[in-house]
Design an enzyme around this catalytic site. Structure first.
Site: not given
Length: 200
Positions: A131, A150-152
């Site tokens: 990330w 993978d960035d929330l």
């Protein structure tokens, strides 16, 4: 506006997001990948305000306000902790400095590599994950087609915008399918998703 026009023509939902969302204002890192990598480590798991304050104090420890690798490695843990850094982050920052000396983290060298090659080159540095490298690709190296799944926030915004109900691997698969419509401008799409404010 080529990217926005392309995205809007390929994805009606993204077209609506672009129409109602202001474009981001780019921070000019002057292609300083090394400094940006240090800043990203300082910023991990703390608020933007706290990170900005700590990074400013960290840079103030150096004569020219620039933590050159050799200068960074010469600082004691006590000196670095005075900026508000944890021992773990100090070790990560030192890892980046050592890697810069031994292998190089200069823009010209990295620019010759593909996105995936840059990821593989930098993630052996302990404290640097995929990330983090993807953020460098997007914000410092201006790579146009990065999709940081993978960035929330990106995942949450996509779930909201596209009314997704999947979870786990099924969700990741669906997110990738949606993002395929954005190639070769996935970076731009993500910039809009980060700034998009859904109606309540």
């Amino acid at each position: 506006m080529i990217a926005e026009t392309y995205l809007a023509s390929n994805d009606a939902i993204m077209a609506s997001i672009i129409e109602t969302t202001p474009m981001f204002k780019k921070v000019d890192w002057n292609h300083d990948v090394y400094l940006a990598l240090l800043e990203s480590i300082v910023s991990q798991q703390i608020s933007v305000k706290a990170a900005d304050s700590i990074f400013t104090r960290f840079r103030a420890l150096f004569d020219d306000a620039y933590p050159h690798p050799e200068s960074l490695l010469s600082k004691t843990a006590e000196e670095l902790r005075s900026a508000g850094l944890s021992l773990q982050k100090i070790k990560y920052l030192q890892n980046v400095a050592l890697f810069a000396i031994e292998n190089g983290i200069d823009y010209e060298k990295l620019q010759k590599l593909t996105d995936e090659e840059i990821v593989r080159y930098l993630i052996p540095i302990k404290g640097v994950g995929r990330w983090t490298v993807e953020m460098l690709l997007m914000f410092v190296m201006d790579r146009p087609d990065v999709f940081p799944i993978d960035d929330l926030v990106i995942r949450q915004k996509m779930v909201r915008a596209y009314n997704l109900t999947e979870t786990g691997r099924a969700l990741y698969k669906e997110l990738h399918v949606i993002a395929e419509n954005w190639r070769p401008y996935r970076t731009m799409a993500c910039h809009y998703l980060w700034r998009w404010k859904p109606e309540l």
